[in-house]
Design a protein around this motif. Structure first.
Motif, PDB file in Angstrom:
ATOM      1  N   ARG A  32      -3.310  -2.178   3.797  1.00 30.94           N
ATOM      2  CA  ARG A  32      -2.433  -1.172   3.196  1.00 30.94           C
ATOM      3  C   ARG A  32      -1.110  -1.845   2.829  1.00 30.94           C
ATOM      4  NH1 ARG A  32      -5.442   0.819   7.271  1.00 30.94           N
ATOM      5  NH2 ARG A  32      -6.633   2.737   6.835  1.00 30.94           N
ATOM      6  N   ILE A  33      -0.690  -1.675   1.584  1.00 33.18           N
ATOM      7  CA  ILE A  33       0.490  -2.401   1.114  1.00 33.18           C
ATOM      8  C   ILE A  33       1.495  -1.458   0.446  1.00 33.18           C
ATOM      9  CG2 ILE A  33      -0.821  -4.525   0.752  1.00 33.18           C
ATOM     10  CD1 ILE A  33      -0.788  -3.888  -2.278  1.00 33.18           C
ATOM     11  N   GLU A  34       2.762  -1.849   0.526  1.00 30.41           N
ATOM     12  CA  GLU A  34       3.801  -1.183  -0.264  1.00 30.41           C
ATOM     13  C   GLU A  34       4.789  -2.242  -0.751  1.00 30.41           C
ATOM     14  OE1 GLU A  34       5.566   1.732   2.316  1.00 30.41           O
ATOM     15  OE2 GLU A  34       6.912   0.283   3.273  1.00 30.41           O
ATOM     16  N   GLY A  35       5.335  -2.022  -1.915  1.00 33.20           N
ATOM     17  CA  GLY A  35       6.249  -2.978  -2.511  1.00 33.20           C
ATOM     18  C   GLY A  35       7.599  -2.998  -1.822  1.00 33.20           C
ATOM     19  N   THR A  36       8.307  -4.086  -2.024  1.00 33.71           N
ATOM     20  CA  THR A  36       9.678  -4.229  -1.516  1.00 33.71           C
ATOM     21  C   THR A  36      10.701  -4.301  -2.651  1.00 33.71           C
ATOM     22  OG1 THR A  36       9.467  -6.636  -1.541  1.00 33.71           O
ATOM     23  CG2 THR A  36       8.884  -5.508   0.523  1.00 33.71           C
ATOM     24  N   ASN A  75      -5.870 -11.778  -2.342  1.00 35.12           N
ATOM     25  CA  ASN A  75      -7.220 -12.325  -2.554  1.00 35.12           C
ATOM     26  C   ASN A  75      -8.010 -12.442  -1.261  1.00 35.12           C
ATOM     27  OD1 ASN A  75      -7.889 -12.735  -5.278  1.00 35.12           O
ATOM     28  ND2 ASN A  75      -6.519 -14.499  -5.427  1.00 35.12           N
ATOM     29  N   GLY A  76      -7.326 -12.450  -0.145  1.00 37.18           N
ATOM     30  CA  GLY A  76      -8.003 -12.605   1.143  1.00 37.18           C
ATOM     31  C   GLY A  76      -8.564 -11.316   1.708  1.00 37.18           C
ATOM     32  N   TYR A  77      -8.437 -10.204   0.965  1.00 35.29           N
ATOM     33  CA  TYR A  77      -8.886  -8.908   1.492  1.00 35.29           C
ATOM     34  C   TYR A  77      -9.771  -8.200   0.470  1.00 35.29           C
ATOM     35  CZ  TYR A  77      -5.201  -9.723   4.894  1.00 35.29           C
ATOM     36  OH  TYR A  77      -4.418 -10.274   5.873  1.00 35.29           O
ATOM     37  N   SER A  78     -10.773  -7.507   0.975  1.00 30.24           N
ATOM     38  CA  SER A  78     -11.723  -6.801   0.103  1.00 30.24           C
ATOM     39  C   SER A  78     -11.277  -5.377  -0.193  1.00 30.24           C
ATOM     40  CB  SER A  78     -13.125  -6.776   0.744  1.00 30.24           C
ATOM     41  OG  SER A  78     -13.612  -8.092   0.943  1.00 30.24           O
ATOM     42  N   ASN A  79     -10.734  -4.709   0.803  1.00 27.44           N
ATOM     43  CA  ASN A  79     -10.345  -3.305   0.643  1.00 27.44           C
ATOM     44  C   ASN A  79      -8.819  -3.198   0.689  1.00 27.44           C
ATOM     45  OD1 ASN A  79     -13.118  -2.411   0.714  1.00 27.44           O
ATOM     46  ND2 ASN A  79     -13.055  -2.755   2.933  1.00 27.44           N
ATOM     47  N   ILE A  80      -8.217  -2.776  -0.420  1.00 26.80           N
ATOM     48  CA  ILE A  80      -6.761  -2.724  -0.523  1.00 26.80           C
ATOM     49  C   ILE A  80      -6.329  -1.341  -0.994  1.00 26.80           C
ATOM     50  CG2 ILE A  80      -4.726  -3.711  -1.630  1.00 26.80           C
ATOM     51  CD1 ILE A  80      -6.372  -6.260  -2.118  1.00 26.80           C
ATOM     52  N   THR A  81      -5.348  -0.793  -0.309  1.00 29.20           N
ATOM     53  CA  THR A  81      -4.773   0.498  -0.696  1.00 29.20           C
ATOM     54  C   THR A  81      -3.282   0.319  -0.934  1.00 29.20           C
ATOM     55  OG1 THR A  81      -6.416   1.718   0.616  1.00 29.20           O
ATOM     56  CG2 THR A  81      -4.414   2.907  -0.045  1.00 29.20           C
ATOM     57  N   LEU A  82      -2.817   0.795  -2.088  1.00 27.75           N
ATOM     58  CA  LEU A  82      -1.411   0.695  -2.470  1.00 27.75           C
ATOM     59  C   LEU A  82      -0.711   2.017  -2.194  1.00 27.75           C
ATOM     60  CD1 LEU A  82       1.012  -0.601  -3.996  1.00 27.75           C
ATOM     61  CD2 LEU A  82      -0.039   0.256  -6.113  1.00 27.75           C
ATOM     62  N   TYR A  83       0.471   1.921  -1.580  1.00 33.08           N
ATOM     63  CA  TYR A  83       1.296   3.092  -1.289  1.00 33.08           C
ATOM     64  C   TYR A  83       2.620   2.965  -2.051  1.00 33.08           C
ATOM     65  CZ  TYR A  83      -2.039   3.846   2.479  1.00 33.08           C
ATOM     66  OH  TYR A  83      -3.199   4.049   3.196  1.00 33.08           O
ATOM     67  N   PRO A  84       2.720   3.599  -3.231  1.00 33.46           N
ATOM     68  CA  PRO A  84       3.915   3.418  -4.079  1.00 33.46           C
ATOM     69  C   PRO A  84       5.027   4.433  -3.835  1.00 33.46           C
ATOM     70  CG  PRO A  84       2.210   4.572  -5.303  1.00 33.46           C
ATOM     71  CD  PRO A  84       1.652   4.326  -3.928  1.00 33.46           C
ATOM     72  N   ALA A  85       4.836   5.397  -2.924  1.00 34.55           N
ATOM     73  CA  ALA A  85       5.781   6.503  -2.786  1.00 34.55           C
ATOM     74  C   ALA A  85       7.120   6.080  -2.190  1.00 34.55           C
ATOM     75  CB  ALA A  85       5.167   7.623  -1.934  1.00 34.55           C
ATOM     76  N   LYS A  92      -7.018  -6.189 -12.563  1.00 32.63           N
ATOM     77  CA  LYS A  92      -7.355  -7.192 -13.574  1.00 32.63           C
ATOM     78  C   LYS A  92      -7.183  -8.602 -13.004  1.00 32.63           C
ATOM     79  CE  LYS A  92      -8.063  -8.357 -17.999  1.00 32.63           C
ATOM     80  NZ  LYS A  92      -9.271  -8.014 -18.773  1.00 32.63           N
ATOM     81  N   MET A  93      -6.120  -8.808 -12.252  1.00 28.93           N
ATOM     82  CA  MET A  93      -5.841 -10.126 -11.686  1.00 28.93           C
ATOM     83  C   MET A  93      -6.784 -10.463 -10.537  1.00 28.93           C
ATOM     84  SD  MET A  93      -4.211 -12.962 -11.511  1.00 28.93           S
ATOM     85  CE  MET A  93      -2.956 -12.677 -12.757  1.00 28.93           C
ATOM     86  N   LEU A  94      -7.066  -9.483  -9.673  1.00 25.26           N
ATOM     87  CA  LEU A  94      -7.847  -9.739  -8.455  1.00 25.26           C
ATOM     88  C   LEU A  94      -9.349  -9.591  -8.659  1.00 25.26           C
ATOM     89  CD1 LEU A  94      -5.570  -7.756  -5.954  1.00 25.26           C
ATOM     90  CD2 LEU A  94      -5.736 -10.244  -6.162  1.00 25.26           C
ATOM     91  N   GLY A  95      -9.747  -8.843  -9.692  1.00 24.06           N
ATOM     92  CA  GLY A  95     -11.166  -8.607  -9.903  1.00 24.06           C
ATOM     93  C   GLY A  95     -11.766  -7.705  -8.844  1.00 24.06           C
ATOM     94  N   LYS A  96     -10.979  -6.786  -8.324  1.00 20.67           N
ATOM     95  CA  LYS A  96     -11.469  -5.840  -7.323  1.00 20.67           C
ATOM     96  C   LYS A  96     -10.726  -4.524  -7.461  1.00 20.67           C
ATOM     97  CE  LYS A  96     -10.151  -8.757  -4.208  1.00 20.67           C
ATOM     98  NZ  LYS A  96      -9.863  -9.482  -2.933  1.00 20.67           N
ATOM     99  N   GLU A  97     -11.306  -3.474  -6.892  1.00 21.92           N
ATOM    100  CA  GLU A  97     -10.695  -2.150  -7.002  1.00 21.92           C
ATOM    101  C   GLU A  97      -9.512  -2.019  -6.047  1.00 21.92           C
ATOM    102  OE1 GLU A  97     -11.826   2.590  -6.424  1.00 21.92           O
ATOM    103  OE2 GLU A  97     -13.321   1.026  -6.023  1.00 21.92           O
ATOM    104  N   ILE A  98      -8.460  -1.348  -6.520  1.00 19.27           N
ATOM    105  CA  ILE A  98      -7.291  -1.022  -5.702  1.00 19.27           C
ATOM    106  C   ILE A  98      -7.200   0.499  -5.608  1.00 19.27           C
ATOM    107  CG2 ILE A  98      -4.782  -1.198  -5.458  1.00 19.27           C
ATOM    108  CD1 ILE A  98      -6.100  -3.893  -5.266  1.00 19.27           C
ATOM    109  N   ARG A  99      -7.105   1.006  -4.422  1.00 14.06           N
ATOM    110  CA  ARG A  99      -6.922   2.445  -4.244  1.00 14.06           C
ATOM    111  C   ARG A  99      -5.439   2.768  -4.130  1.00 14.06           C
ATOM    112  NH1 ARG A  99     -11.343   1.198  -1.149  1.00 14.06           N
ATOM    113  NH2 ARG A  99     -10.066   0.960   0.719  1.00 14.06           N
TER     114      ARG A  99
END
Length: 428
Positions: free
Chosen positions: A105-109, A129-139, A235-242
């Protein structure tokens, strides 16, 4: 008012006048020379504020309207520099994240360097790139895309990218020609038209226009949005981002990115508005999970700069806004704090050097080396310069020179400023 009160009031007025003129009395030759230069042009038709200060002797060398408020333009970046040095570590925080149940789970700084056209930093991408399942929290990003008082018609110009919580590619699309029209990032490949248009991009969508006859490389700000960030990452990672609305109430880790000093130097030398805005947002990430440049500004003003005699109206990080109001004395105050808190070599490294680098490359050259290290600030009819001046005697002066509302050319204003700076260099 009684006679005694009137006399007492007049006494205090006299004291203020005497204190205000003490610099001229202490350095009358310098004052005469500078005032003569200022009188050579039609300076009575615009506003000029000047403050020269010796940090060693704590003397005011020359002052004119130094406690009056001016539109500083990119001199505002000096306050952004100070904030960044106070709040950010040596390596900037590139990302905040949590990992549990096979999901990152990631959020920007607000880090502006990820895949930036100049920095091309891949720290973020290598990590993801080291993770298969990634969720973005932009709030956590709670800013408007544009700062208050910015010119709305500048939306498609390179110097006015939108602000965001997780910038990618500097929040610009870079268009150029090889065997055909190319764009970076490739995500926008199908959004390019080669029709000649008055604007570089549609106002409300990522439809770009490129003049193939110009054959230039063009940077055009793209419209930021959560789905755009998601698409760029996929597009960059070649995987789905939730995308989700909130991270778990557990501690977050911080991914370290580029060295801070390289980002600060580019911001100051090129007067990069995007970097300045994002650095304030980035600074707020060290105070809480909420990304807000106002939070960083308020923290600095209420803490480190609480004793500033003329508190500024400070609304953005770049100085694009004409709502900003600063006095020359406030600029010198912060420059003086930097002078005493940052090692000299490192500090001067941040500022363009006269006749050598950055926005001063064509101005204020020295005879045996640069004598001016300063930040420019230019908007229509306004030009300012604040920083450090090395005299022939080897002393360092701190100065702020502000010009507002002139109808002369910028070149004429700079020529007059150069005469004043050379007088200070040669006379003190």
């Amino acid at each position: 008012m009684g006679g005694k009160d009137t006399k007492l009031c007049l006494f205090y007025v006299l004291i203020i006048i005497l204190l205000g003129s003490c610099a001229s009395q202490k350095y009358p030759r310098i004052a005469r020379s500078v005032n003569q230069i200022l009188g050579e042009e039609t300076s009575d038709k615009h506003f000029t504020g000047i403050f020269f200060y010796d940090p060693a002797s704590k003397d005011t060398i020359f002052s004119k309207n130094s406690n009056k408020y001016f539109t500083p333009a990119s001199n505002t970046k000096i306050f952004t520099l100070y904030t960044s040095l106070k709040l950010l570590p040596d390596h900037i925080p590139a990302l905040k994240y949590q990992f549990s149940n096979d999901t990152l789970r990631i959020e920007g700084t607000g880090d502006p360097t990820a895949l930036h056209p100049h920095f091309q930093d891949s720290t973020l991408i290598k990590f993801l790139n080291g993770y298969s399942n990634i969720t973005l929290y932009p709030a956590n990003f709670q800013e408007d895309k544009f700062g208050p008082g910015w010119a709305w018609e500048d939306y498609d110009w390179y110097y006015s990218p939108e602000r965001s919580g997780l910038p990618l590619y500097g929040n610009v699309a870079t268009l150029y020609q090889q065997d055909s029209v190319r764009v970076s990032p490739d995500y926008f490949r199908d959004s390019i038209s080669t029709f000649r248009e008055a604007r570089n991009r549609e106002p409300d969508r990522n439809q770009f226009y490129y003049d193939i006859n110009a054959a230039d490389t063009v940077e055009i700000p793209y419209r930021t949005a959560n789905l755009t960030t998601k698409g760029l990452l996929e597009k960059m990672l070649g995987k789905e981002i939730r995308i989700d609305s909130g991270m778990a109430p557990t501690p977050k880790k911080v991914l370290s990115g580029m060295r801070l000093d390289s980002v600060l130097k580019r911001m100051m030398h090129l007067s990069d508005n995007f970097l300045a805005e994002q650095l304030l947002i980035l600074s707020s990430s060290t105070l809480s999970d909420t990304l807000s440049s106002a939070k960083a500004r308020n923290h600095v003003m209420d803490g480190f700069l609480v004793d500033l005699k003329q508190p500024p109206r400070w609304v953005d990080g770049s100085g694009l806004s004409r709502y900003n109001l600063f006095t020359p004395e406030s600029m010198v105050y912060v420059l003086n704090r930097l002078y005493h808190e940052v090692p000299r070599e490192r500090l001067l490294h941040f500022f363009p050097a006269g006749g050598i680098s950055g926005t001063l490359k064509e101005w204020y050259p020295g005879v045996q080396g640069p004598y001016v290290f300063a930040k420019t600030g230019t908007l229509g009819n306004n030009h300012c310069l604040s920083g450090y001046l090395i005299t022939k005697s080897g002393k360092t002066l701190i100065f702020s020179f502000m010009n507002n509302h002139f109808r002369l050319s910028n070149g004429e204003i700079k020529h007059r400023m150069q005469k004043v700076l050379e007088t200070m260099r040669d006379s003190y």
